[in-house]
Design an enzyme around this catalytic site. Sequence first.
Site, PDB file in Angstrom:
ATOM      1  N   LYS A 142       0.954  -1.275   0.206  1.00 46.58           N
ATOM      2  CA  LYS A 142       0.070   0.130   0.072  1.00 46.58           C
ATOM      3  C   LYS A 142       0.999   1.197  -0.250  1.00 46.58           C
ATOM      4  CE  LYS A 142      -4.628   0.816   0.187  1.00 46.58           C
ATOM      5  NZ  LYS A 142      -5.510   0.231  -0.237  1.00 46.58           N
TER       6      LYS A 142
HETATM    7  P1  NAD Z   1     -13.092   7.546  -2.702  1.00 49.64           P
HETATM    8  O1  NAD Z   1     -12.323   8.854  -2.653  1.00 49.64           O
HETATM    9  O2  NAD Z   1     -13.658   7.424  -4.301  1.00 49.64           O
HETATM   10  O3  NAD Z   1     -14.514   7.861  -1.647  1.00 49.64           O
HETATM   11  C1  NAD Z   1     -14.385   8.045  -0.643  1.00 49.64           C
HETATM   12  C2  NAD Z   1     -15.904   8.498  -0.111  1.00 49.64           C
HETATM   13  O4  NAD Z   1     -16.048   8.540   1.414  1.00 49.64           O
HETATM   14  C3  NAD Z   1     -16.330   9.964  -0.650  1.00 49.64           C
HETATM   15  O5  NAD Z   1     -17.708   9.898  -0.880  1.00 49.64           O
HETATM   16  C4  NAD Z   1     -16.256  10.820   0.482  1.00 49.64           C
HETATM   17  O6  NAD Z   1     -16.895  11.979   0.587  1.00 49.64           O
HETATM   18  C5  NAD Z   1     -16.534   9.795   1.762  1.00 49.64           C
HETATM   19  N1  NAD Z   1     -16.136   9.942   3.129  1.00 49.64           N
HETATM   20  C6  NAD Z   1     -15.036  10.484   3.542  1.00 49.64           C
HETATM   21  N2  NAD Z   1     -15.168  10.614   4.564  1.00 49.64           N
HETATM   22  C7  NAD Z   1     -16.074  10.493   5.144  1.00 49.64           C
HETATM   23  C8  NAD Z   1     -16.943  10.241   6.412  1.00 49.64           C
HETATM   24  N3  NAD Z   1     -16.086  10.627   7.435  1.00 49.64           N
HETATM   25  N4  NAD Z   1     -18.129   9.767   6.432  1.00 49.64           N
HETATM   26  C9  NAD Z   1     -18.771   9.661   5.534  1.00 49.64           C
HETATM   27  N5  NAD Z   1     -18.225   9.518   4.190  1.00 49.64           N
HETATM   28  C10 NAD Z   1     -16.950  10.099   4.169  1.00 49.64           C
HETATM   29  O7  NAD Z   1     -12.780   6.432  -2.034  1.00 49.64           O
HETATM   30  P2  NAD Z   1     -12.975   4.869  -2.684  1.00 49.64           P
HETATM   31  O8  NAD Z   1     -11.770   4.546  -3.612  1.00 49.64           O
HETATM   32  O9  NAD Z   1     -14.307   4.675  -2.797  1.00 49.64           O
HETATM   33  O10 NAD Z   1     -12.635   3.957  -1.325  1.00 49.64           O
HETATM   34  C11 NAD Z   1     -13.624   4.002   0.037  1.00 49.64           C
HETATM   35  C12 NAD Z   1     -12.948   2.696   0.946  1.00 49.64           C
HETATM   36  O11 NAD Z   1     -12.811   1.583   0.000  1.00 49.64           O
HETATM   37  C13 NAD Z   1     -11.553   2.799   1.460  1.00 49.64           C
HETATM   38  O12 NAD Z   1     -11.570   2.388   2.380  1.00 49.64           O
HETATM   39  C14 NAD Z   1     -10.822   2.096   0.459  1.00 49.64           C
HETATM   40  O13 NAD Z   1      -9.536   1.439   0.916  1.00 49.64           O
HETATM   41  C15 NAD Z   1     -11.574   0.990  -0.040  1.00 49.64           C
HETATM   42  N6  NAD Z   1     -11.486   0.411  -1.148  1.00 49.64           N
HETATM   43  C16 NAD Z   1     -11.397   0.838  -2.398  1.00 49.64           C
HETATM   44  C17 NAD Z   1     -11.184   0.212  -3.534  1.00 49.64           C
HETATM   45  C18 NAD Z   1     -10.998   0.738  -4.977  1.00 49.64           C
HETATM   46  O14 NAD Z   1     -11.024   0.204  -5.880  1.00 49.64           O
HETATM   47  N7  NAD Z   1     -11.200   1.950  -4.958  1.00 49.64           N
HETATM   48  C19 NAD Z   1     -10.980  -1.246  -3.438  1.00 49.64           C
HETATM   49  C20 NAD Z   1     -10.841  -1.665  -2.259  1.00 49.64           C
HETATM   50  C21 NAD Z   1     -11.241  -1.090  -0.955  1.00 49.64           C
END
Ligand code: NAD
Length: 431
Positions: A118
Amino acid sequence: MSVDYMKIGGAFMDKKYNPYDNMLQVLTNAADLLGLKESDYIAVKYPERELKVAIPVEMDDGSVKVFEGYRVQHSSSRGPCKGGIRYHPDVDIDEVKALAAWMSLKCAVVNIPYGGGKGAVKVDPSLLSRNELKRLTRRYTAMILPLIGPEKDIPAPDVNTNAEIMGWIMDTYSMFKGYAVHGVVTGKPVEIGGSLGRSQATGRGVMLMAKEILRRLDKPIEATTVAVQGMGNVGATAALLMYQQGFKVIAVSDVSGGIICEEGLDINEVVEFIANKKRLLKDYKNDKVKFVTNEEVLTCDADVLVPAALENQINENIVQKIQAKIIVEGANGPTTFEADKVLDKKGIAVIPDILANAGGVVVSYFEWVQNIQSLTWDEDEINRTLEKIMTRAFDEVWQVSKERNVSMRIAANMVALKRIVTAKNLRGIFP
Ligand code: NAD
């Protein structure tokens, strides 16, 4: 040129919880149930490599800011390290270490030939211009260049990073090599070697896992209500695909707060509204919705809760108020160790992060395979193969959970740890 150091602000994560400790507690529990001696798995408790870098960036006004960045490789026992890059002002080394370890476990649970890694930069990207963000990304890539490469360590998008940023990483790496190296990063734009289906893959996996658990619990989709925390790549896609499958999505939130509509939200409209990245849910206009806090979304009366924002959102402060009967963890580490015990006691079925959100890394794996073979697969084939891998992993975890009478989180960690330890033992310790 003046030099100043970035100030950290906008904290909304509770740093009381150390996600690396959280990961170790679950891992140790799984190891005990597998009957492993500490010497069998002690190496899995430590990341193989941790790199911390200082990233000087020339800002548009001519000043220079220095940002802190990291790349952690947790395990390469089962293959090259794989894991996203996060841009967030509150990120720290313990968070990156935990995220790297979860990647090793995630790749093992779905049985793809990767270890875990990561990366992160301590930055609030909303405060940077596009050009500043591009310079930051290119310099960060140059700083972690000795560690990454298609055979070694392959980054991907995570919180606040996207396909465009992956394209800049691929270009920077390629400039150093002198030729185009598509396989150094996944989640790229399709035009430069990205895979069809990658942008929706994590959310698609979440939707598939929600359908699988309903099937096992003999519950119909149509009568099932859903709340989603976070409307980014994972949350918005999961909400949209679940809505298209017939789930009733009644609540969603983002960093600005949440909206609830008991009759069901029009998710097409909500997703279209926030598709413009500068728009937040607090500005969504629809007479039928009620504006609420993030906590109210997490604790609302929905059957299925999908936390898809950040770590430690389901913690001791709110766990007793959770009403959902099923939790599908779209985010990494959204539940603290203590809160998890309460969920277990309350009989809430939790599909753990390392299984529920593995769809992204599975299609990243397809992207890398296509890159190194110079092939392209069609989207149907990608989605079909994704479904096959995800449902097979679900079956394996479900079976261990029933046989050993443990939660799906512990079962998933048992399946994954066994695979990692087997690979380590077969390879032996060097020298
Ligand atoms: P992103 O940046 O696209 O979206 C994050 C979202 O969370 C946004 O809508 C933001 O406004 C919201 N957010 C942030 N803080 C918040 C809070 N305190 N309360 C409510 N909403 C809040 O990120 P993403 O890629 O969608 O990732 C989200 C999660 O999924 C992370 O934990 C990431 O590690 C995990 N993840 C992502 C992927 C991927 O392919 N992008 C894969 C596996 C896991």
